[in-house]
Design a protein around this motif. Structure first.
Motif, PDB file in Angstrom:
ATOM      1  N   VAL A  94       5.693  12.717  -3.327  1.00  0.00           N
ATOM      2  CA  VAL A  94       5.126  12.809  -1.990  1.00  0.00           C
ATOM      3  C   VAL A  94       3.618  13.019  -2.138  1.00  0.00           C
ATOM      4  O   VAL A  94       3.185  14.069  -2.616  1.00  0.00           O
ATOM      5  N   ALA A  95       2.858  12.010  -1.763  1.00  0.00           N
ATOM      6  CA  ALA A  95       1.395  12.084  -1.826  1.00  0.00           C
ATOM      7  C   ALA A  95       0.851  12.307  -0.422  1.00  0.00           C
ATOM      8  O   ALA A  95       1.567  12.138   0.573  1.00  0.00           O
ATOM      9  N   SER A  96      -0.407  12.691  -0.336  1.00  0.00           N
ATOM     10  CA  SER A  96      -1.012  12.903   0.984  1.00  0.00           C
ATOM     11  C   SER A  96      -2.459  12.446   0.988  1.00  0.00           C
ATOM     12  O   SER A  96      -3.178  12.584  -0.008  1.00  0.00           O
ATOM     13  N   VAL A  97      -2.855  11.875   2.121  1.00  0.00           N
ATOM     14  CA  VAL A  97      -4.220  11.398   2.326  1.00  0.00           C
ATOM     15  C   VAL A  97      -4.680  11.881   3.687  1.00  0.00           C
ATOM     16  O   VAL A  97      -3.925  11.803   4.665  1.00  0.00           O
ATOM     17  N   GLY A  98      -5.915  12.392   3.766  1.00  0.00           N
ATOM     18  CA  GLY A  98      -6.456  12.796   5.055  1.00  0.00           C
ATOM     19  C   GLY A  98      -7.009  14.198   5.044  1.00  0.00           C
ATOM     20  O   GLY A  98      -7.374  14.736   3.994  1.00  0.00           O
ATOM     21  N   SER A  99      -7.008  14.813   6.227  1.00  0.00           N
ATOM     22  CA  SER A  99      -7.665  16.105   6.396  1.00  0.00           C
ATOM     23  C   SER A  99      -6.862  17.265   5.816  1.00  0.00           C
ATOM     24  O   SER A  99      -7.414  18.324   5.565  1.00  0.00           O
ATOM     25  N   GLY A 100      -5.567  17.059   5.616  1.00  0.00           N
ATOM     26  CA  GLY A 100      -4.700  18.155   5.209  1.00  0.00           C
ATOM     27  C   GLY A 100      -4.145  18.928   6.382  1.00  0.00           C
ATOM     28  O   GLY A 100      -3.237  19.746   6.235  1.00  0.00           O
ATOM     29  N   GLY A 101      -4.684  18.647   7.577  1.00  0.00           N
ATOM     30  CA  GLY A 101      -4.225  19.327   8.778  1.00  0.00           C
ATOM     31  C   GLY A 101      -3.290  18.458   9.597  1.00  0.00           C
ATOM     32  O   GLY A 101      -2.987  17.315   9.250  1.00  0.00           O
ATOM     33  N   HIS A 102      -2.854  19.015  10.708  1.00  0.00           N
ATOM     34  CA  HIS A 102      -1.947  18.301  11.612  1.00  0.00           C
ATOM     35  C   HIS A 102      -2.739  17.356  12.504  1.00  0.00           C
ATOM     36  O   HIS A 102      -3.925  17.567  12.728  1.00  0.00           O
ATOM     37  N   PRO A 103      -2.059  16.333  13.035  1.00  0.00           N
ATOM     38  CA  PRO A 103      -0.651  15.977  12.849  1.00  0.00           C
ATOM     39  C   PRO A 103      -0.410  15.312  11.487  1.00  0.00           C
ATOM     40  O   PRO A 103      -1.328  14.766  10.877  1.00  0.00           O
ATOM     41  N   TRP A 104       0.828  15.393  11.040  1.00  0.00           N
ATOM     42  CA  TRP A 104       1.242  14.716   9.808  1.00  0.00           C
ATOM     43  C   TRP A 104       2.154  13.550  10.161  1.00  0.00           C
ATOM     44  O   TRP A 104       3.088  13.695  10.952  1.00  0.00           O
TER      45      TRP A 104
END
Length: 430
Positions: A94-104
């Protein structure tokens, strides 16, 4: 008369004006989809996608054995500078890109192959005997990697966080169930998935709101007789059971209530000199549009196999492998998210004619486990090219897919996620 005409004009034309505005593509979304597709189609980007897909295709791995596939994905994510969590559900990422905040918002690709010997002779044929990416999961992974790259290029503009879910074990093992169980989509507000369609041309996508796929289960039957010359014939019992299973569909099922029982394999004996084997096994799948129908089929399959075996003085056991294979519920496409993807797809692909409203399918997909927990949308994306030897059904050793689908899928993934975050982020009050 003049006032009457004026009243008639404003009574009619506001509707026309509103209707026109609602159907015209918003300028921002049109620009976004155009830019993403142009980026994905640049020669260096497309060549990277093709290399990745062919590398994955050469090295297919079965469910929960995707160790090298997982390593390849992680290496690509590291090279892009994208953070990830691993392992999830044994080999998942599970990778993530963006601000780290919501919404996801989440995008998903499955990564396992099938136990099929590839028969297509080409430079990048499977190097693992008896294993093949015959369902296009190599394409799914590549499209999501492409989306990861496009999203990372815009990471400072994202109004939230996109999770990239690389999932193991879709082919009958319920990998999505374990991804959900281990928190892969916790707090995610929506999820989108793509699956290649060999019978739809490149440049077309399709789905439907509400129920889309069937429920499915698996069974393994073992019939025990007495082997040798003075025998109770387990082979005959098996033959009778298999024929009787089809009577469940033809004689007990409402023709308007779609159900299927398919026996996929039989095993029983190796001698040809009238030596009857003591034990035989067979198994397959069963499907229904609704879970109620699936549980009814489960009960009847067990009853028919045991009773037909008893008729031939044999004993039978039936294993539904629920701990290992799990029953797949139907995919339920969320209406709002379906509408969102449809709208994005129309802008990306050049109009409504390229986004098809598909009928329900008797196929099953474990993306359904996500749809049980969060709003989900699952679409098919065309990978057929009439100038190639494509159009062969999925799960075939002769499957050929057009790699021109890669930039389209990458851009669609990214556009759906970016526009979703744009619409659902909340500006804090000062």
């Amino acid at each position: 008369m003049g006032l009457l005409l004026l009243w008639a004009f404003f009574s009619i034309f506001p509707f026309c004006i509103t209707s026109t505005l609602e159907t015209e593509p918003p300028l921002e979304l049109s620009r976004l989809t155009r830019e993403l597709l142009e980026s994905a189609r640049k020669p260096e980007f497309f060549e990277w996608l093709v290399r990745a897909r062919r590398k994955l295709h050469e090295n297919p791995e079965l469910s929960f054995e995707e160790f090298e596939t997982s390593q390849f994905i992680r290496t690509e994510l590291v090279s892009l500078g994208i953070n990830f969590t691993w392992p999830v559900a044994k080999t998942g990422i599970v990778a993530s890109v963006g601000s780290g905040g919501h919404p996801w918002f989440a995008l998903r690709a499955d990564m396992d192959a099938l136990p099929i010997q590839e028969m297509v002779e080409w430079e990048h044929k499977s190097k693992n005997d008896g294993k093949m990416h015959a369902c296009g999961h190599d394409v799914h992974v590549t499209m999501l990697l492409g989306a990861a790259k496009l999203l990372h290029q815009r990471r400072n503009e994202l109004k939230g966080t996109v999770k990239l879910v690389f999932q193991p074990g879709e082919e009958g093992r319920g990998g999505a169930y374990y991804m959900v169980k281990e928190g892969a989509v916790e707090e995610v507000k929506g999820i989108f998935g793509l699956h290649v369609a060999q019978d739809m041309t490149v440049g077309v996508i399709g789905s439907r709101p509400g129920p889309f796929t069937a429920c499915s289960g698996r069974f393994l039957a073992t019939i025990q007789g007495i082997g040798g010359r003075q025998a109770t014939d387990s082979l005959l019992a098996m033959s009778s059971a298999i024929i009787s299973l089809q009577h469940i569909i033809s004689r007990e099922t409402d023709p308007l209530d779609s159900r299927v029982i398919s026996v996929g394999f039989v095993k029983g004996g190796e001698a040809g000199n009238v030596i009857i084997p003591e034990t035989v096994t067979f198994g397959g799948t069963f499907r229904s549009i609704a879970l109620e129908g699936l549980y009814n089929l489960k009960q009847r399959i067990q009853e028919v196999i045991k009773l037909q075996s008893a008729v031939h003085q044999c004993r039978a056991t039936v294993d539904f492998m629920e701990e290992k294979a799990r029953f797949y519920p139907p995919i339920i496409n969320d209406q709002s998210l379906y509408n969102h993807v449809k709208k994005v797809g129309q802008h990306l692909l050049g109009g409504p004619s390229n986004v098809l409203h598909l009928p329900n399918t008797m196929g099953a997909e474990d993306f359904s486990f996500y749809s049980q927990h969060i709003p989900a949308a699952f679409f098919m994306i065309g990978a057929k090219n009439i100038t190639m030897d494509s159009g062969i059904p999925l799960h075939s050793p002769y499957l050929v897919l057009d790699e021109q689908v890669l930039p389209l899928g990458a851009a669609l993934h990214a556009a759906v996620a970016i526009s979703y975050l744009d619409q659902h982020h909340h500006v804090p009050n000062n």
